[in-house]
Design a protein around this motif. Structure first.
Motif, mmCIF file in Angstrom:
data_model
loop_
_atom_site.group_PDB
_atom_site.id
_atom_site.type_symbol
_atom_site.label_atom_id
_atom_site.label_comp_id
_atom_site.label_asym_id
_atom_site.label_seq_id
_atom_site.Cartn_x
_atom_site.Cartn_y
_atom_site.Cartn_z
ATOM 1 N N THR A 262 -4.212 -1.077 5.895
ATOM 2 C CA THR A 262 -3.785 -2.465 5.731
ATOM 3 C C THR A 262 -4.532 -3.356 6.718
ATOM 4 O OG1 THR A 262 -1.604 -1.579 5.221
ATOM 5 C CG2 THR A 262 -1.764 -3.952 5.557
ATOM 6 N N GLU B 86 2.356 -7.390 12.389
ATOM 7 C CA GLU B 86 2.700 -6.279 11.497
ATOM 8 C C GLU B 86 3.928 -5.582 12.048
ATOM 9 O OE1 GLU B 86 2.267 -4.675 8.837
ATOM 10 O OE2 GLU B 86 0.176 -4.453 8.242
ATOM 11 N N ASP B 87 4.731 -5.035 11.163
ATOM 12 C CA ASP B 87 5.834 -4.194 11.607
ATOM 13 C C ASP B 87 5.306 -2.860 12.127
ATOM 14 O OD1 ASP B 87 4.955 -3.901 8.993
ATOM 15 O OD2 ASP B 87 6.815 -3.018 8.269
ATOM 16 N N ILE B 88 4.335 -2.305 11.397
ATOM 17 C CA ILE B 88 3.845 -0.977 11.775
ATOM 18 C C ILE B 88 2.396 -0.805 11.330
ATOM 19 C CG2 ILE B 88 4.683 0.116 9.634
ATOM 20 C CD1 ILE B 88 5.440 2.568 11.454
ATOM 21 N N ILE B 89 1.608 -0.146 12.174
ATOM 22 C CA ILE B 89 0.260 0.250 11.755
ATOM 23 C C ILE B 89 0.212 1.770 11.761
ATOM 24 C CG2 ILE B 89 -2.207 0.198 12.277
ATOM 25 C CD1 ILE B 89 -1.810 -2.649 13.341
ATOM 26 N N THR C 251 -2.129 4.296 9.013
ATOM 27 C CA THR C 251 -3.519 4.740 8.851
ATOM 28 C C THR C 251 -4.499 3.651 9.270
ATOM 29 O OG1 THR C 251 -3.640 3.879 6.600
ATOM 30 C CG2 THR C 251 -2.898 6.156 6.860
ATOM 31 N N GLY C 252 -4.043 2.412 9.192
ATOM 32 C CA GLY C 252 -4.939 1.293 9.482
ATOM 33 C C GLY C 252 -5.580 0.718 8.225
ATOM 34 N N SER D 108 0.816 -1.216 0.000
ATOM 35 C CA SER D 108 0.000 0.000 0.000
ATOM 36 C C SER D 108 0.845 1.260 0.000
ATOM 37 C CB SER D 108 -0.908 0.052 1.230
ATOM 38 O OG SER D 108 -0.165 0.417 2.366
ATOM 39 N N TYR D 109 2.121 1.111 0.263
ATOM 40 C CA TYR D 109 2.928 2.302 0.460
ATOM 41 C C TYR D 109 3.687 2.696 -0.788
ATOM 42 C CZ TYR D 109 3.114 4.777 4.831
ATOM 43 O OH TYR D 109 2.855 5.645 5.858
ATOM 44 N N LEU E 132 11.634 -1.875 8.045
ATOM 45 C CA LEU E 132 10.870 -0.824 7.355
ATOM 46 C C LEU E 132 11.740 -0.096 6.343
ATOM 47 C CD1 LEU E 132 9.582 -0.352 10.699
ATOM 48 C CD2 LEU E 132 7.930 0.252 8.961
ATOM 49 N N ASP E 133 11.121 0.279 5.251
ATOM 50 C CA ASP E 133 11.900 0.841 4.146
ATOM 51 C C ASP E 133 11.402 2.212 3.724
ATOM 52 O OD1 ASP E 133 9.407 -0.213 3.077
ATOM 53 O OD2 ASP E 133 10.247 0.230 1.107
ATOM 54 N N SER F 55 1.116 6.675 2.769
ATOM 55 C CA SER F 55 0.227 5.555 2.483
ATOM 56 C C SER F 55 -0.694 5.931 1.327
ATOM 57 C CB SER F 55 -0.592 5.246 3.735
ATOM 58 O OG SER F 55 -1.328 4.085 3.561
ATOM 59 N N LYS G 115 1.278 4.187 15.139
ATOM 60 C CA LYS G 115 1.228 5.653 15.102
ATOM 61 C C LYS G 115 -0.194 6.099 15.442
ATOM 62 C CE LYS G 115 4.505 6.108 11.218
ATOM 63 N NZ LYS G 115 4.558 6.450 9.774
ATOM 64 N N GLU H 12 5.579 10.271 12.318
ATOM 65 C CA GLU H 12 6.696 10.630 11.444
ATOM 66 C C GLU H 12 7.134 9.365 10.730
ATOM 67 O OE1 GLU H 12 7.751 13.665 11.156
ATOM 68 O OE2 GLU H 12 6.951 14.629 12.961
ATOM 69 N N PHE H 13 7.657 9.533 9.550
ATOM 70 C CA PHE H 13 8.080 8.377 8.765
ATOM 71 C C PHE H 13 9.360 7.782 9.347
ATOM 72 C CE2 PHE H 13 9.915 6.182 5.119
ATOM 73 C CZ PHE H 13 8.804 5.454 4.706
ATOM 74 N N ILE H 14 9.367 6.449 9.500
ATOM 75 C CA ILE H 14 10.568 5.788 10.030
ATOM 76 C C ILE H 14 11.078 4.716 9.060
ATOM 77 C CG2 ILE H 14 10.019 6.214 12.459
ATOM 78 C CD1 ILE H 14 9.051 3.280 12.628
HETATM 79 P P1 IMP Z 1 -1.250 1.566 6.907
HETATM 80 O O1 IMP Z 1 -1.986 0.696 5.943
HETATM 81 O O2 IMP Z 1 -1.374 3.025 6.596
HETATM 82 O O3 IMP Z 1 -1.552 1.250 8.377
HETATM 83 O O4 IMP Z 1 0.291 1.308 6.680
HETATM 84 C C1 IMP Z 1 0.850 0.080 6.854
HETATM 85 C C2 IMP Z 1 2.048 -0.142 5.970
HETATM 86 O O5 IMP Z 1 2.595 1.075 5.493
HETATM 87 C C3 IMP Z 1 3.124 -0.803 6.751
HETATM 88 O O6 IMP Z 1 3.013 -2.184 6.682
HETATM 89 C C4 IMP Z 1 4.379 -0.291 6.106
HETATM 90 O O7 IMP Z 1 4.701 -1.095 4.996
HETATM 91 C C5 IMP Z 1 4.008 1.078 5.607
HETATM 92 N N1 IMP Z 1 4.428 2.149 6.551
HETATM 93 C C6 IMP Z 1 3.639 2.866 7.388
HETATM 94 N N2 IMP Z 1 4.339 3.758 8.088
HETATM 95 C C7 IMP Z 1 5.631 3.604 7.700
HETATM 96 C C8 IMP Z 1 6.854 4.237 8.093
HETATM 97 O O8 IMP Z 1 6.936 5.145 8.943
HETATM 98 N N3 IMP Z 1 7.994 3.793 7.470
HETATM 99 C C9 IMP Z 1 7.976 2.811 6.531
HETATM 100 N N4 IMP Z 1 6.855 2.202 6.153
HETATM 101 C C10 IMP Z 1 5.686 2.585 6.726
#
Ligand code: IMP
Ligand code: MG
Length: 368
Positions: free
Chosen positions: A108, A100-103, A105-106, A71-72, A159-160, A77, A132, A152-154
């Motif tokens: 995903t 998940e590594d990170i959530i 917006t939600g 999605s990214y 994470l990439d 996002s 976040k 903030e973006f990490i």
């Molecule tokens: P969501 O669908 O917006 O919750 O985002 C989930 C996906 O976006 C994660 O699985 C990551 O692949 C990517 N993502 C969200 N925030 C970051 C970030 O700060 N750094 C890198 N990837 C991110």
């Protein structure tokens, strides 16, 4: 600080802090599911490091699998999620924990709920290493959270940023630039240096005076100093190339700066263009160019006074001073239009007490 593609990232979460969060989440889940044989499902690619460390910390029998969604794009996002690799085994009636590594917006997460709703699992739980809260837009409960982080973006630890940074063992945060970069503009004697010393304190900026850097080099007899001296003693401008290289070196010495005050630079349109190009390589821009205005006779008096105290050769002789004014009128004054065209030019009355002038400058900066 590290650079990935075009952006800078600063250290944010250490390996030790990450491992602490991983251990905590593993023991929470183990506590809840100790009688079960859960299937952990990792969401690729980002989860790979977390998943591996989590598994090493999980003490009971379990199975594992992966799915891959996307999605990214870049650092935001898109809300547009595709399932690239799906599940291979039957999970009906099983206890499933999605990791998940990170959530963010939600989006995903919502997609995952849809995917798993159809699969008639016994229990469905969600665990994420990073969350976040400020970015989260959904209602779904997140069962296990390793660490809440600001919006903030990490990068790092899986994470990439456009595929770079996944292999870093610690987490870095995008270096954002709510920077103030000011150019103090005005003829010699206008009070640029004096005002810069107050403004840099007030706004926590790094003051770069090209004249001071040159004089420092001259005093220490460096190669740059000898070169610059030959021009400065005559009241001539040091050539652009020399000045620009030196200025870049000064900026590079302060990668963590909240902003810069450029004083005595740029002095030619070529220098302005070089400065804009250089700042653009860091995603920075000039916030404002502020001119301190005062008439020539006042300035000459100020400079002659200063020359007596400082011993600066170029401040002791009225002819040299007038030569510097001519240089300014010919080469530097055209910059006014350069910055006006960018809507960045401000003019401030440079006569009166030092405090009054600082007040006027601050008023201009505060409205930026
Ligand atoms: P969501 O669908 O917006 O919750 O985002 C989930 C996906 O976006 C994660 O699985 C990551 O692949 C990517 N993502 C969200 N925030 C970051 C970030 O700060 N750094 C890198 N990837 C991110
Ligand atoms: Mg991911």
């Amino acid at each position: 600080m590290i650079k990935l593609h075009d952006k800078y990232f600063k250290k944010f979460i250490s390996e030790a802090q990450i491992q602490e969060a991983v251990a905590r989440i593993a023991s929470e889940i183990a506590n809840d599911l100790k009688g079960e044989r859960p299937i952990f499902i990792g969401i690729l690619n980002g989860v790979f490091m977390f998943f591996s460390d989590f598994m090493k910390a999980y003490p009971f029998p379990c199975e594992m699998s992966f799915i891959k969604l996307a999605s990214y794009h870049g650092t935001s996002s898109t809300g547009n999620i595709k399932e690239l690799i799906g599940l291979s085994q039957d999970i009906e009636g099983r206890t499933v924990v999605v990791l998940e590594d990170i959530i963010d917006t939600g989006n995903t997460l919502e997609e995952l709920h849809k995917i798993f709703k159809a699969k008639k699992v016994k229990q469905f739980k969600i665990g994420t290493l990073f969350f976040k809260p400020e970015a989260y837009q959904k209602q779904h409960k997140i069962d296990y959270i390793g660490m809440e982080i600001p919006n903030e973006f990490i990068v790092g630890y899986g994470l990439d940023y456009d595929e770079l940074g996944r292999n870093l063992p610690e987490v870095y945060q995008l270096h954002t630039h709510d920077m103030i970069n000011l150019i103090l503009f005005g003829k010699p004697g206008a009070g640029k240096g004096t005002q810069a010393t107050f403004l840099k304190e007030k706004y926590n900026l790094v003051h770069i005076s090209t004249g001071d850097v040159f004089r420092y080099n001259i005093k220490n007899g460096t190669e740059l100093g000898l070169l610059a001296k030959s021009y400065m003693d005559k009241g001539d401008l040091v050539p652009d190339e020399v000045t620009i290289n030196m200025l870049q070196a000064e900026v590079e010495k302060n990668p963590e700066a909240k902003g810069f005050i450029f004083d005595g630079f740029p002095r030619t349109t070529a220098q302005s263009e070089a400065l804009d190009n250089f700042l653009a390589t860091k995603d920075w821009t000039i916030s404002a160019t502020i001119a301190l205005e005062a008439n020539d006779e006042i300035l000459i008096q100020r400079l002659l006074e200063r020359g007596k105290e400082s011993g600066r050769v170029d401040d002791q002789d009225e002819d040299k001073i007038r030569n510097r004014f001519d240089e300014y009128n010919q080469k530097t004054a055209p910059l006014i239009n350069y910055y006006k065209a960018q809507n960045k030019f401000y003019s401030v009355n440079g006569t009166g007490s030092i405090e009054e002038i600082t007040e006027r400058l601050s008023a201009t900066i505060d409205q930026l």
